[in-house]
Design a protein around this motif. Structure first.
Motif, short mmCIF file in Angstrom:
data_model
loop_
_atom_site.label_atom_id
_atom_site.label_comp_id
_atom_site.label_asym_id
_atom_site.label_seq_id
_atom_site.Cartn_x
_atom_site.Cartn_y
_atom_site.Cartn_z
N ASP A 177 0.83 -1.20 0.00
CA ASP A 177 0.00 0.00 0.00
C ASP A 177 0.87 1.27 0.00
O ASP A 177 0.72 2.15 0.86
CB ASP A 177 -0.94 0.01 1.21
N PRO A 178 1.78 1.37 -0.96
CA PRO A 178 2.64 2.57 -1.02
C PRO A 178 1.82 3.79 -1.42
O PRO A 178 0.76 3.66 -2.05
CB PRO A 178 3.65 2.21 -2.12
N PRO A 179 2.28 4.98 -1.09
CA PRO A 179 1.55 6.19 -1.49
C PRO A 179 1.56 6.33 -3.01
O PRO A 179 2.58 6.08 -3.66
CB PRO A 179 2.35 7.32 -0.83
N LYS A 180 0.44 6.70 -3.58
CA LYS A 180 0.37 7.00 -5.00
C LYS A 180 -0.71 8.04 -5.23
O LYS A 180 -1.54 8.30 -4.34
CB LYS A 180 0.13 5.75 -5.83
N CYS A 181 -0.70 8.63 -6.39
CA CYS A 181 -1.60 9.75 -6.66
C CYS A 181 -3.03 9.28 -6.86
O CYS A 181 -3.27 8.30 -7.57
CB CYS A 181 -1.14 10.51 -7.90
N LEU A 235 4.15 10.32 -6.65
CA LEU A 235 4.30 10.52 -8.09
C LEU A 235 5.18 9.43 -8.70
O LEU A 235 4.85 8.88 -9.75
CB LEU A 235 4.92 11.90 -8.36
N GLN A 236 6.28 9.12 -8.04
CA GLN A 236 7.19 8.09 -8.57
C GLN A 236 6.50 6.73 -8.63
O GLN A 236 6.67 5.98 -9.60
CB GLN A 236 8.45 8.02 -7.70
N GLN A 237 5.72 6.40 -7.61
CA GLN A 237 4.99 5.13 -7.60
C GLN A 237 3.98 5.09 -8.74
O GLN A 237 3.85 4.08 -9.44
CB GLN A 237 4.27 4.93 -6.26
N PHE A 289 1.18 17.39 0.33
CA PHE A 289 0.27 16.25 0.42
C PHE A 289 0.41 15.48 1.72
O PHE A 289 -0.53 14.83 2.18
CB PHE A 289 0.48 15.31 -0.76
N VAL A 290 1.58 15.51 2.33
CA VAL A 290 1.80 14.71 3.53
C VAL A 290 0.84 15.12 4.65
O VAL A 290 0.40 14.28 5.44
CB VAL A 290 3.27 14.80 3.99
#
Length: 547
Positions: A19-23, A62-64, A276-277
């Motif tokens: 569950d990595p952060p993504k947009c 963003l990278q994810q 966003f954090v």
């Protein structure tokens, strides 16, 4: 053998990063489009894209998102996600084997070339990463290119590296950037390399145009926090996530169409400061299943750092701030020329000055001089905090906070704990600094005294009036120190030279002089010193009325 040397936790789809952060959908549309267009532009002259941004600006999300889109499109060559908390991916030990392994998965011939390179030099994993990159990536790929049937455009060409700043050691970060330049770019390999990082020293200096950083002419640079306003995206994210939480809640108030309110959302958007954090921290706190999301959201919106407050809605955010601030403190105070300086005290002083909490705000250079520091001290002070604060390059520059919540963190002892510096301590420090500088000035003969710029232009005297609360916070010893060695005469000289009486703070200066006279007479039993000051007070008061 290669498999034993890789860091599988660094993969974009690793279970360790579940569950990595993504947009979110419909967020960051413009910047994602820009990145994907750059990756797909084979003819583009710059094959390195560096994205820098404040802590919590959404770089990893963003990278994810980009990694998943590249994977779906069949163009993902490899992806590395650094993490300071994971010993398998917070250093360079496994970086090159992990890149080589992922690239090799796309072509059996390349995989065979890499295997032969390892067999030829078994200790290769003990070499420098530049040697490893040349042996395990550059040479095998050139052998692949030499094959008559090889089509470079069909090979997955996106190389993604996230969180360079999470790699331990500035020198190691710089080593990786240098290796990318010398091995991948200089050898003209057909990769599009996308690196994200906080704007820390290694990448900042490599991209710096003014100092001719070696990557500046080679890299396409996106400054996320400066070039893209995430306010609308954060608003959409909060609406969607909170409404989703509400729709699944047992609390009928949360399932109401009137929740959350526009007022609550706008308060959160303002507090997020484009980062966003903050929004993600709020959502994670409200998501707790064991209580009502309505009540938890109100806790966030109305939260104040009162003593005894049990709720900690920003605990995750505070851990991030404390980690960055502690590391910056350690690095700053380790420099021998900074010995004896209190990093946190100086940073807090610049915060209070820049937010104009005490009457006026001075330019960073002028405030350094008031603190009796070199004129560029403020830039050095924040050099390891560029992911949180920055001094913009301008003729008049005040400290800019990327995160409003970081300023609030510094204000709150409840949140910053052992990193907290009370405002009264800053006032006492500045008052003592000015008194000491005035003593040096007044103890020397007028003919030989080298007056500091902050003294001669009146800034230091005005700062004393403001930070001593018009003289009420001065100790008796400090007041007597001002009076000795012909202090009133020297003060009169500074008033005339510095145009103090023409300043907007002249009333605070006169109020301080009045308080000093009263305290000399009534508190310190020095009526003679008070009487000696009175003619000057009357003179300055009259001159101010004539302005």
């Amino acid at each position: 053998m290669l498999l034993k040397k890789i860091a599988p936790n660094a993969f974009y789809n690793s279970a360790a990063r579940f569950d990595p952060p993504k947009c979110d959908e419909d967020t960051r549309v413009e910047v994602i489009s820009e990145i994907m267009d750059w990756i797909g532009d084979w003819e583009g002259p710059k094959r390195l894209l560096c994205m820098t941004g404040a802590a919590g600006a959404g770089k990893s999300a963003l990278q994810q998102t980009v990694a998943e889109r590249c994977a779906d499109s069949g163009i993902l060559g490899c992806a590395i996600f650094f993490s300071s908390q994971d010993p398998t991916r917070n250093n360079l030990s496994h970086i090159v084997p992990t890149i080589a392994f992922q690239l090799g998965q796309h072509d059996t011939t390349l995989q065979d070339c890499i295997r032969k390179a390892i067999e030829k030099d078994p200790p290769i994993f003990t070499r420098t990463i530049r040697t490893q990159m040349d042996t395990l990536v550059v040479r095998p790929f050139k052998q692949l290119q030499a094959n008559p049937g090889f089509d470079a455009r069909s090979f997955p060409h996106a190389v993604l590296i996230d969180g360079l700043d999470e790699c331990a050691g500035e020198e190691r970060q710089a080593e990786l950037l240098s290796t990318i330049k010398h091995c991948l770019l200089d050898n003209n390999l057909p990769f599009r390399i996308f690196v994200t990082s906080r704007p820390e020293w290694a990448i900042r200096s490599a991209l710096n145009s003014e100092t001719r950083g070696y990557l500046h002419p080679l890299a396409y640079h996106i400054q996320l926090s400066d070039n893209y306003d995430a306010t609308d995206d954060i608003r959409r994210y909060l609406w969607r996530r909170l409404q989703d939480i509400g729709s699944q809640s047992y609390d009928p108030r949360a399932r109401s169409k009137s929740w959350p309110t526009v007022e609550d959302i706008e308060k959160l958007v303002i507090a997020a400061s484009g980062q966003f954090v903050f929004a993600a921290t709020v959502v994670k706190y409200v998501l707790e299943r064991r209580s009502s999301p309505v009540d938890r959201l109100q806790t966030v919106v109305n939260w104040t750092p009162e003593e005894g407050q049990l709720a900690r809605p920003f605990e995750a955010l505070d851990v991030l701030y404390a980690s960055i601030l502690s590391a910056a403190k350690e690095s700053y105070e380790a420099v021998d020329t900074h010995r004896g300086r209190n990093f946190l005290l100086l940073l807090r002083a610049h915060q209070i000055n820049s937010e104009v909490r005490v009457g006026t705000g001075w330019d960073g250079h002028d405030f350094d001089e008031i603190l009796n520091l070199e004129g560029t001290a403020h830039e050095v002070l924040v050099s390891d905090l560029h992911s949180l604060v920055v001094y913009p390059r301008a003729s008049f520059s005040l400290m800019h906070f990327y995160h409003k919540s970081f300023s609030e963190f510094m204000d709150s002892e409840t949140r910053s704990k052992n990193l907290f510096i009370p405002e009264i301590q800053v006032k006492a420090y500045i008052s003592e600094t000015v008194v000491q500088e005035f003593n040096r000035f007044s103890s020397e003969p007028s003919s030989t005294c080298a007056t500091s710029r902050s003294m001669s232009n009146g800034n230091a005297v005005i700062a004393l009036a403001l930070y001593s609360d018009e003289g009420n916070l001065l100790s008796g010893q400090q007041i007597l120190a001002l009076a000795h060695n012909g202090g009133w005469k020297k003060l009169d000289q500074l008033v005339q030279e510095g145009r103090i009486l023409a300043s907007l703070e002249s009333s605070q200066f006169l109020a301080m002089i009045f308080v000093i006279m009263r305290r000399l007479k009534n508190e310190l039993n020095e009526p003679g010193l008070a009487d000696a000051l009175k003619p000057y007070y009357n003179k300055w008061r009259g001159a101010r009325l004539d302005q």
